[in-house]
Structures are given as C-alpha cells and as structure tokens.
Design an enzyme around this catalytic site. Structure first.
Site, PDB file in Angstrom:
ATOM      1  N   MET A 111      -8.675   8.519  -0.364  1.00  0.00           N
ATOM      2  CA  MET A 111      -9.486   8.990   0.773  1.00  0.00           C
ATOM      3  C   MET A 111      -9.907  10.438   0.544  1.00  0.00           C
ATOM      4  SD  MET A 111      -7.329   7.499   3.959  1.00  0.00           S
ATOM      5  CE  MET A 111      -6.468   5.930   3.894  1.00  0.00           C
ATOM      6  N   MET A 138     -12.020   5.008  -0.453  1.00  0.00           N
ATOM      7  CA  MET A 138     -12.627   5.352   0.843  1.00  0.00           C
ATOM      8  C   MET A 138     -13.201   6.755   0.704  1.00  0.00           C
ATOM      9  SD  MET A 138      -9.635   3.733   3.177  1.00  0.00           S
ATOM     10  CE  MET A 138      -8.555   3.617   1.795  1.00  0.00           C
ATOM     11  N   GLY A 140      -8.875   4.311   7.182  1.00  0.00           N
ATOM     12  CA  GLY A 140      -8.553   5.735   7.279  1.00  0.00           C
ATOM     13  C   GLY A 140      -7.080   6.062   7.437  1.00  0.00           C
ATOM     14  N   PHE A 141      -6.358   5.237   8.153  1.00  0.00           N
ATOM     15  CA  PHE A 141      -4.951   5.549   8.420  1.00  0.00           C
ATOM     16  C   PHE A 141      -4.098   4.283   8.384  1.00  0.00           C
ATOM     17  CE2 PHE A 141      -7.466   8.808  10.443  1.00  0.00           C
ATOM     18  CZ  PHE A 141      -6.814   9.975  10.050  1.00  0.00           C
ATOM     19  N   GLY A 142      -2.866   4.429   7.950  1.00  0.00           N
ATOM     20  CA  GLY A 142      -1.902   3.337   8.022  1.00  0.00           C
ATOM     21  C   GLY A 142      -1.333   3.252   9.431  1.00  0.00           C
ATOM     22  N   HIS A 198      -1.445  -1.511  -4.074  1.00  0.00           N
ATOM     23  CA  HIS A 198      -2.704  -1.110  -3.432  1.00  0.00           C
ATOM     24  C   HIS A 198      -2.714   0.418  -3.295  1.00  0.00           C
ATOM     25  CE1 HIS A 198      -6.158  -1.909  -0.726  1.00  0.00           C
ATOM     26  NE2 HIS A 198      -5.681  -0.907   0.012  1.00  0.00           N
ATOM     27  N   SER A 254       0.846  -1.188   0.000  1.00  0.00           N
ATOM     28  CA  SER A 254       0.000   0.000   0.000  1.00  0.00           C
ATOM     29  C   SER A 254       0.881   1.237   0.000  1.00  0.00           C
ATOM     30  CB  SER A 254      -0.895   0.008   1.238  1.00  0.00           C
ATOM     31  OG  SER A 254      -1.375   1.327   1.433  1.00  0.00           O
ATOM     32  N   ASP A 308      -4.758   3.659  -1.950  1.00  0.00           N
ATOM     33  CA  ASP A 308      -5.796   4.088  -1.007  1.00  0.00           C
ATOM     34  C   ASP A 308      -6.246   5.514  -1.318  1.00  0.00           C
ATOM     35  OD1 ASP A 308      -6.048   1.873   0.949  1.00  0.00           O
ATOM     36  OD2 ASP A 308      -3.909   2.238   1.207  1.00  0.00           O
ATOM     37  N   MET A 354     -11.322  -5.312   6.047  1.00  0.00           N
ATOM     38  CA  MET A 354     -10.489  -4.370   6.796  1.00  0.00           C
ATOM     39  C   MET A 354     -10.187  -4.986   8.162  1.00  0.00           C
ATOM     40  SD  MET A 354     -10.078  -1.948   4.687  1.00  0.00           S
ATOM     41  CE  MET A 354      -9.009  -0.982   5.758  1.00  0.00           C
ATOM     42  N   GLY A 412       1.178  -1.773   4.244  1.00  0.00           N
ATOM     43  CA  GLY A 412       1.649  -0.406   4.114  1.00  0.00           C
ATOM     44  C   GLY A 412       2.920  -0.213   4.906  1.00  0.00           C
ATOM     45  N   SER A 413       2.766  -0.044   6.236  1.00  0.00           N
ATOM     46  CA  SER A 413       3.960   0.246   7.039  1.00  0.00           C
ATOM     47  C   SER A 413       4.955  -0.907   7.078  1.00  0.00           C
ATOM     48  CB  SER A 413       3.590   0.719   8.444  1.00  0.00           C
ATOM     49  OG  SER A 413       2.324   0.287   8.815  1.00  0.00           O
ATOM     50  N   ASP A 415      -6.621  -6.036   4.809  1.00  0.00           N
ATOM     51  CA  ASP A 415      -5.976  -4.719   4.799  1.00  0.00           C
ATOM     52  C   ASP A 415      -5.958  -4.121   6.205  1.00  0.00           C
ATOM     53  OD1 ASP A 415      -5.111  -2.167   4.160  1.00  0.00           O
ATOM     54  OD2 ASP A 415      -6.844  -1.637   2.923  1.00  0.00           O
ATOM     55  N   GLY A 416      -4.755  -3.912   6.732  1.00  0.00           N
ATOM     56  CA  GLY A 416      -4.621  -3.196   7.999  1.00  0.00           C
ATOM     57  C   GLY A 416      -3.835  -3.961   9.044  1.00  0.00           C
ATOM     58  N   GLY A 417      -2.696  -3.396   9.422  1.00  0.00           N
ATOM     59  CA  GLY A 417      -1.912  -3.984  10.510  1.00  0.00           C
ATOM     60  C   GLY A 417      -1.260  -5.319  10.165  1.00  0.00           C
ATOM     61  N   HIS A 466      -8.487   1.164  -3.762  1.00  0.00           N
ATOM     62  CA  HIS A 466      -9.386   1.075  -2.604  1.00  0.00           C
ATOM     63  C   HIS A 466      -9.984   2.462  -2.363  1.00  0.00           C
ATOM     64  CE1 HIS A 466      -9.607   0.299   2.047  1.00  0.00           C
ATOM     65  NE2 HIS A 466     -10.785   0.531   1.509  1.00  0.00           N
TER      66      HIS A 466
HETATM   67  C1  DX5 Z   1      -6.054   2.265   5.596  1.00  0.00           C
HETATM   68  C2  DX5 Z   1      -5.699   1.656   4.276  1.00  0.00           C
HETATM   69  C3  DX5 Z   1      -4.593   0.674   4.276  1.00  0.00           C
HETATM   70  C4  DX5 Z   1      -3.274   1.114   4.876  1.00  0.00           C
HETATM   71  C5  DX5 Z   1      -2.750  -0.064   5.617  1.00  0.00           C
HETATM   72  O1  DX5 Z   1      -7.389   2.621   5.637  1.00  0.00           O
HETATM   73  O2  DX5 Z   1      -6.819   1.031   3.670  1.00  0.00           O
HETATM   74  O3  DX5 Z   1      -4.386   0.132   2.952  1.00  0.00           O
HETATM   75  O4  DX5 Z   1      -2.326   1.539   3.950  1.00  0.00           O
HETATM   76  O5  DX5 Z   1      -1.601   0.329   6.267  1.00  0.00           O
HETATM   77  P1  DX5 Z   1      -0.872  -0.633   7.318  1.00  0.00           P
HETATM   78  O6  DX5 Z   1      -0.396  -1.834   6.519  1.00  0.00           O
HETATM   79  O7  DX5 Z   1       0.231   0.217   7.823  1.00  0.00           O
HETATM   80  O8  DX5 Z   1      -1.861  -1.017   8.355  1.00  0.00           O
HETATM   81 ZN    ZN Z   2      -6.494   0.011   1.726  1.00  0.00          ZN
END
Ligand code: DX5
Ligand code: ZN
Length: 220
Positions: free
Chosen positions: A35, A66, A140-142, A31, A7, A33, A135, A195-196, A173-175, A64
């Site tokens: 927003m 949002m 909303g946030f990485g 991916h 991401s 994102d 999700m 992402g991170s 997706d997420g964490g 994706h």
């Molecule tokens: C957040 C995004 C994710 C985000 C995930 O709403 O949809 O795609 O980039 O980031 P990580 O992998 O850091 O949780």
């Molecule tokens: Zn995403």
C-alpha cells in the site's frame, strides 16, 4: 484445490520470521499487501520486504498492489520474487497492457475488484487472468467486517469461469474467518485471504490448522 493465503498485513515482521517454517507446512501461498498511502490511505511495505521474504521461503508469493500507477513497479516486484502480481484496474491507464506486462515478466497475473467496482469491469479480461481477486471489504486495512454483497460477485465470476471452462482462480480478500469462510467457499472461491483470522490472535500456525480442519481444506 481450495487454499488459504495468510495475509502478512496483520503479522509483525519479526513474528512472521518466527512462524514462517510452521506456516509453510500448512499452506503454500502467502498474501503480501503493498500500500502506498495514495490509492489507499494506509502504507505498508515494498520490494525489499518482498525480497527478504523470498529469501526465506519457497512459498507462492501472491502480491496485492494497492498503489497508484502500479505498472511503474511490476518489474521491481517480479525481480524481488513475486510469483503473482495483482493490480486494481482503475489504477492503470490500460488494464490489458498491464496484464501483458506482468505476463512478459514471467509472473502470474491477477486483477482486483475493489468493493465499489462493478464485476463488469473485470469480465472482458477474465480469460487472460490467472486470478480474479474479489475484495470483500474496502481495500486498505485489515480487521474490517466482511461485506455480504461481495458474495454475488463471487457467484457471478464462478458462473462465467465455469461456463467458459477457464482456469482463472477466484481469490477473496477481507473479513474472512471461521464465520464467513463457509459462505465464501460455497459461492465458489478458490483462495481465501486471511489476515486477522490467522495473525490476529493466538498462534498463527494453529489458527491455519483449525480453519483447514473445519472446512476440510487440502493443499497441494
Ligand atoms: C486489505 C488487504 C487484506 C487484509 C485482509 O486491503 O487487502 O489482504 O490483510 O485482512 P483481514 O483478513 O483481517 O480482513
Ligand atoms: Zn490483500
């Protein structure tokens, strides 16, 4: 085939240009994102960024959305080069119309289950979807922590998809990182958004290589 979809939310756009040639040797999905500051409090990017990434790579652009009323913009994202368009069902008036609209544009279609949305919401549409995106955080946030309860949703979707012999992919997706990826794969996910874990430290290409090696992931 299990995949990582990095991401770019956690990457600087300049860094992305630098690392893209290496990333595309390691995986074939990216991916994106999008927003709008309404459906989620964060704001990222729109068509022009998708288009400039499209011009730089042949990777599968997993987009994706949002945003509120995303059906207003499906065509613009398709024209910008998105291969897959994922929307949250609560952001449109008629989810089935939205599915049809995306298909008619020649894109793959995905529906997203945000953290608080019941898995039942997506079940009536499953056979029409190329992908179900679960999700494992609040969208909303990485950089948020993985919510273990989402594993139940993944397992249930895996069961339904296998029982009905569907080809719908499950993306999560997420964490997701080296600590959580194993559980997500075990629950039945096909595509891991990261992402991170990819862009948050060190060298993104090396990070992808490490995760692939650890989990024996192969890419077509
Ligand atoms: C957040 C995004 C994710 C985000 C995930 O709403 O949809 O795609 O980039 O980031 P990580 O992998 O850091 O949780
Ligand atoms: Zn995403």
């Amino acid at each position: 085939m299990k995949k990582i979809a990095p991401s770019i939310l956690s990457s600087g756009i300049i860094d992305l240009a630098k690392y893209l040639p290496g990333i595309e040797k390691e995986t074939d999905w990216l991916h994106l994102d999008v927003m709008d500051g309404h459906y989620v409090p964060n704001i990222t990017f729109g068509f022009s960024v998708v288009k400039s990434i499209r011009n730089k790579t042949k990777m599968f652009l997993d987009t994706h959305l949002m945003i509120d009323k995303p059906d207003r913009y499906f065509e613009r994202f398709a024209k910008a080069g998105s291969d897959l368009i994922c929307f949250h069902p609560e952001t449109v008036q008629n989810p089935m119309d939205a599915v049809k609209k995306i298909k008619a544009l020649g894109c793959d279609v995905g529906m997203v289950l945000n953290n608080k949305i019941s898995v039942d919401t997506i079940l009536p549409f499953l056979s029409e979807l190329d992908l179900a995106l679960v999700m494992s955080i609040e969208a909303g946030f990485g950089g948020q922590s993985f919510i273990p309860k989402s594993l139940e949703k993944i397992k249930l979707l895996r069961k339904k998809i296998d029982a009905e012999k569907l080809e719908t992919l499950i993306e999560v997706d997420g964490g997701i990182n080296a600590q959580t990826a194993g559980k997500v794969l075990e629950a039945g996910a096909d595509v891991l958004v990261m992402g991170s874990a990819v862009f948050g430290y060190g060298n993104p290409v090396e990070n992808i290589k490490c995760i692939k090696k650890e989990f024996g992931l192969h890419f077509s």
